[in-house]
Write an enzyme that holds these catalytic residues in place. Structure first.
Site, PDB file in Angstrom:
ATOM      1  N   ASP A   1       0.819  -1.214   0.000  1.00 56.60           N
ATOM      2  CA  ASP A   1       0.000   0.000   0.000  1.00 56.60           C
ATOM      3  C   ASP A   1       0.855   1.267   0.000  1.00 56.60           C
ATOM      4  OD1 ASP A   1      -2.190  -1.565  -0.091  1.00 56.60           O
ATOM      5  OD2 ASP A   1      -3.116  -0.873   1.768  1.00 56.60           O
TER       6      ASP A   1
ATOM      7  N   ASP B   1     -11.311  38.008 -33.037  1.00 56.89           N
ATOM      8  CA  ASP B   1     -10.713  36.705 -33.361  1.00 56.89           C
ATOM      9  C   ASP B   1     -11.475  35.573 -32.680  1.00 56.89           C
ATOM     10  OD1 ASP B   1      -8.289  35.231 -34.610  1.00 56.89           O
ATOM     11  OD2 ASP B   1      -8.458  34.418 -32.582  1.00 56.89           O
TER      12      ASP B   1
ATOM     13  N   GLY C   1      -8.761  30.927 -34.785  1.00 53.40           N
ATOM     14  CA  GLY C   1      -9.847  31.562 -35.527  1.00 53.40           C
ATOM     15  C   GLY C   1      -9.510  31.871 -36.963  1.00 53.40           C
ATOM     16  N   LEU C   2      -8.506  32.693 -37.157  1.00 53.31           N
ATOM     17  CA  LEU C   2      -8.152  33.096 -38.508  1.00 53.31           C
ATOM     18  C   LEU C   2      -7.747  31.872 -39.305  1.00 53.31           C
ATOM     19  CD1 LEU C   2      -7.837  35.455 -40.349  1.00 53.31           C
ATOM     20  CD2 LEU C   2      -5.507  35.770 -39.509  1.00 53.31           C
TER      21      LEU C   2
END
Lengths: 511, 426
Positions: A36, A279, A414-415
């Site tokens: 453990d 954007d 985005g672009l």
């Protein structure tokens, strides 16, 4: 018995370890079999801690079982006290020790130890890690809080920050942000707990005028007891996202009787403008699937919906204890809540939802990788990558800045998205090129596995012409287009998918 | 332990051993599943245990790499313990569901854990029952990887021992055959098989085989060459079926690999000329590769914390072939007979320790201030933070380190932390 491949949460004693390891001057004597001790590596490797967790394991073996494992426990407790000289001791059992019923609490009590002992009863076969952390913190507060130290009631308000633990998702950085907000408002911090608190600090917990519950999963149980015992009100708004941070500031200011404006007017809050700037227009309506612990999942859904203009197409959590919050949020966004700790079920739900972005845990990161979807991590369970060297909070205005960057980065910019559409036949913008800023993660079409979904209709139903047209759609929305078109065709009872069906479907699903 | 060929070697390995009992910072035998499921490709490992077992496997495997790995955990729940559900019926249900979902599974290991051992869930009975039910399609075996019975690599020992009764009987008229025992990365296994073929030993098998369906035969003409030092139970089971152990050093480094191959060559009556001709190129490559690393390792002091039972052969390799000075060599268990060719080669004064009391052992490491400490993942960063360079022991189990062509890589694993320490200026 439950068949499990991967788990979102460890056993409850690992939750107790997250609390003990977060604290100073605390030691945990854990009755547990050999093996453990693996749990130590969670802290030393994943979180890169330079100290061993303050845990002494009895590591009993089969040959000890016939003899006196109780003696083994008492010896371990005695040695731990001598060596580590803690201010207080946590005692408990892991799953196997629970079965041999040695009663660590009674054994420790019989030893009349010179420090306070906090006995932990963590039923391993019923409960899990988050609950274990919450219960441990609650027991520590209940046992160690000095009932004679009551709220200060000074003109300068005093607050406790509750919930942050070791191995938490960005807890270190969130605490810094929230402290800064309180400081700006002229509020003093009595203590942060469990992270960095000692048993002596916990004794003074009653001095605060109110509590800030940063992580309900670990802090709320204790906060409710403090509410009852010291009449300390609690702020339960979790300041993740702009809206929640503003609500948090207003709530805290109202409780402390101060003006919220200095904190609200933080000139480092850039996320709202980043989101409004042109954007980001392309983010509008991006379908996002969210899964994590309830607190982070609900917060993420609100940010996605209100602050980034995404569409929440799936929402869920793995911790049933907080499922109610997720159900309420899911209803608000019009999706079915997914409450499960079976990652295969989550994978199926993600594949069916066809999101454009997955926000999840390390488990969902792997699922998204297999499905070829962009993904950002928002919640535990964590991985070594979730402990960055730099300041990287989720909470407060800086947290919102971090979230904007983290979530938007995996998406095609985005672009660039427009360029991909315009020049999709140009070799530089071909599907195989992927997004220019994601070299390492760009989908490699030849390797990517097909999304594990039964096609609604057989591929043969597509005419060659329609199939060719589908290929002209950028790869990151193609799967969704195929799925939507097939669903549309099935609903309409069309036997074949030709160009007309494709564009009819497009019109049908236009948003 | 008893059986042909594993007699105690008297006198040679009488070095005093420091025996300790206390907290043992080691993995349990379940961890072996992480490499065994990659090695044995037609098998599935179903741990019958707790959430802790599942969490261990997930943590030891590091990240979830595989869509659906060939292992899973049947997590025992409250209702199983409270007697509301019959554990055997529950297990049957889980196994049925698993086999329905993964029909390609040919062998299913039911792997016992600490909780299943403590509640005395009889997995051999379960394996027998399920084996009958799924006969002809899936073979069901069982072994224990529990922490109360096995330490780390002993899980592989228990697994391989459970395969021994499944091995076919070698035809009595057949000539001698060689059996390599211990899971090796495929690339290393292939290198060895090529070498043995060149030596003229054609009748050769591996345990584990890459598929349980292809288990090699075993009989009185089988000669066993252990590739790993932690396989005492497996060796005992094999000698119980009449096979004969070939005592040998372990194939680490140029000398270790030579000695290991030579043990087989001698048993098969090959002449020295042919042996030397076949192994010379590999041996030379290993020596050349080691030369570069030796510059960095020579004279450096090293301590091993107990982990995989590979500690003694590795310390021997680092001392005799890389010039390192072993300070303390800790091992979870010391199989003297299996290590009879290794122990006498350790430099005099090497402190050998068996078992562990981790806090006391760390005190000794701090006092010794070795140049390199080999330890588990839970201890590495804390020791580094104290200014001690470390090597993760688990990497030695996962990486190809056996044989001539890995000798340089093996030394490099130890040299890298030292090199890094020299390079860093932060």
């Amino acid at each position: 018995m439950q068949l499990s491949v991967w788990t979102y949460e460890g056993p409850p004693h690992v939750g107790a370890m997250r609390v003990a390891t977060a604290m100073e001057g605390m030691h945990y004597v854990l009755h547990a079999p050999q093996g453990d001790t693996y749990a130590d590596l969670l802290f030393t490797m994943i979180e890169r801690r330079g100290k061993r967790p303050p845990v002494t394991y009895t590591t009993f073996q089969a040959r000890d079982l016939g003899k006196d494992t109780a003696q083994l426990f008492q010896d371990a407790a005695r040695h731990a006290l001598e060596r580590f000289e803690p201010q207080a001791l946590l005692v408990g059992a892991s799953c196997t020790a629970e079965l041999i019923q040695d009663d660590p609490a009674g054994l420790a009590e019989a030893m009349r130890l010179p420090v306070p002992v906090v006995p932990l009863e963590l039923p391993s076969y019923q409960r899990k890690e988050c609950w274990g952390a919450s219960e441990t913190f609650y027991q520590i507060v209940r046992t160690l809080a000095d009932r004679d130290i009551t709220p200060r009631g000074d003109s300068v308000a005093l607050a406790n920050i509750l919930g942050p633990t070791a191995l938490g998702f960005r807890h270190r950085d969130d605490v810094r942000e929230v402290r800064a907000i309180l400081e700006t408002l002229g509020i003093e911090v009595n203590l942060v707990a469990p992270l960095g608190a000692s048993p002596a600090d916990i004794a003074r917990i009653g001095a605060a005028d109110f509590n800030v519950v940063l992580y309900p999963e670990t802090g709320d149980e204790a906060a409710r007891w403090l509410e009852r015992t010291f009449h300390q009100p609690a702020i339960r708004t979790v300041p993740i996202g702009i809206g929640a941070t503003e609500e948090f500031i207003r709530g805290v200011a109202a409780l402390a009787g101060v003006d919220p404006e200095p904190a609200l007017a933080d000139d480092q809050s850039r996320m709202p403008w980043w989101s409004r700037s042109v954007d980001s227009t392309y983010l509008t309506g991006k379908r996002v699937f969210i899964f994590g612990d309830a607190t982070h999942a609900v917060a993420a859904a609100r940010i996605a919906h209100e602050e980034l203009g995404f569409e929440v197409c799936g929402l869920g959590c793995y911790n049933r204890e907080f499922a109610r919050d997720v159900r309420a949020a899911a209803q608000q966004y019009g999706v079915d809540p997914l409450i499960t700790d079976d990652h295969l079920e989550v994978e199926e739900a993600i594949a069916a939802a066809q999101p454009e972005l997955v926000l999840g845990t390390q488990m969902e990161r792997h699922i998204a990788k297999r499905l070829g979807l962009p993904c950002a991590v928002i919640s535990s369970p964590v991985h070594v990558q979730d402990f960055p060297a730099r300041h990287s909070p989720q909470m407060g205005f800086e947290g919102a800045n971090v979230i904007f960057d983290t979530w938007v980065h995996p998406l095609v910019m985005g672009l660039e998205e427009h360029l991909l559409t315009m020049f999709r036949d140009d070799f530089e913008f071909s599907d195989d090129a992927g997004a220019s800023h994601l070299h390492a993660h760009a989908p490699k079409r030849t390797l990517a596995q097909p999304i594990a979904l039964e096609p609604v209709m057989g591929g043969s139903l597509w005419t060659d012409e329609a199939e060719a047209e589908l290929k002209k759609i950028p790869f990151f929305v193609r799967g969704k287009a195929r799925r939507n078109t097939e669903l549309f065709a099935a609903n309409e009872g069309r036997a074949q998918i030709d160009l007309e069906t494709l564009y009819d479907a497009k019109a049908h699903y236009a948003r | 332990m008893s059986g042909v060929g594993i007699l105690e070697a008297p006198g040679a390995d009488c070095a005093p051993v420091l025996r300790e009992r206390g907290q043992r910072e080691v993995f349990c035998g379940l961890t072996g599943i992480v490499w065994l499921h990659r090695k044995v490709q037609d098998a599935f490992f179903l741990v019958v245990g707790s959430r802790t077992c599942a969490h261990l496997l997930q943590s030891a495997a590091g990240v979830m790499i595989f869509a659906e790995p060939r292992f899973a955990t049947a997590i025992i729940e409250e209702r199983d313990l409270a007697g509301m559900a019959d554990c055997h019926e529950e297990l049957d249900r889980v196994v049925d569901r698993l086999l329905a979902r993964r029909p390609e599974i040919r062998t299913l290991f039911l792997v016992g854990s600490c909780p299943s051992e403590v509640i005395k869930l009889d997995l051999s009975k379960a394996a027998e029952r399920l084996g009958t039910k799924h006969a002809g399609r899936t073979r069901i075996l069982n072994y224990s990887g529990s922490g109360i019975e096995t330490t780390f690599t002993e899980g592989e020992d228990a697994c391989l021992a459970s395969l021994v009764p499944e091995m076919p009987v070698a035809a009595s008229g057949e000539g001698p055959s060689l059996l390599l025992v211990g899971s090796l990365p495929d690339i290393v296994e292939d290198q060895f098989l090529r070498l043995f073929a060149e030596l003229g030993i054609e009748n050769i098998g591996c345990l584990p085989a890459r598929a349980v369906a292809d288990l090699p035969a075993v009989g009185t003409n089988t000669r066993i060459l252990l590739a790993q030092p932690f396989l005492g139970e497996t060796l005992s089971a094999l000698t119980g079926r009449g096979a004969v152990h070939l005592p040998a050093p372990f194939p680490f480094g140029a000398e270790g690999t030579t000695g290991w191959l030579k043990a087989a060559a001698d048993a098969f009556g090959l002449d020295d000329m042919q042996f030397n001709r076949v192994i010379a190129p590999g041996r030379e490559r290993a020596k050349r590769a080691l030369e570069r690393q030796r510059e960095r390792l020579d004279g450096k002091r090293i301590s091993f914390l107990p982990d995989s039972q590979l500690e003694i052969p590795l310390a021997r390799f680092l001392a005799t072939e890389c010039g390192m000075v072993p300070v303390e060599v800790g091992t979870p268990y010391l199989h003297r007979s299996i290590l009879a060719d290794e122990l006498p080669q350790l430099p005099r004064g090497t402190r050998i320790s068996e078992g562990q009391d981790v806090d006391k052992q760390l005190d000794r490491v701090r006092a010794d201030q070795p140049d390199l400490t080999v330890c588990g993942l839970g201890l590495a960063n804390p020791l580094e933070a104290e200014g001690l360079s470390t090597k993760w022991a688990i990497e030695l189990v996962f990486s190809p380190i056996h044989g001539f062509d890995q000798a340089g890589d093996l030394a490099e694993l130890f040299a890298r932390p030292l090199r890094r320490r020299d390079v860093l200026q932060v």
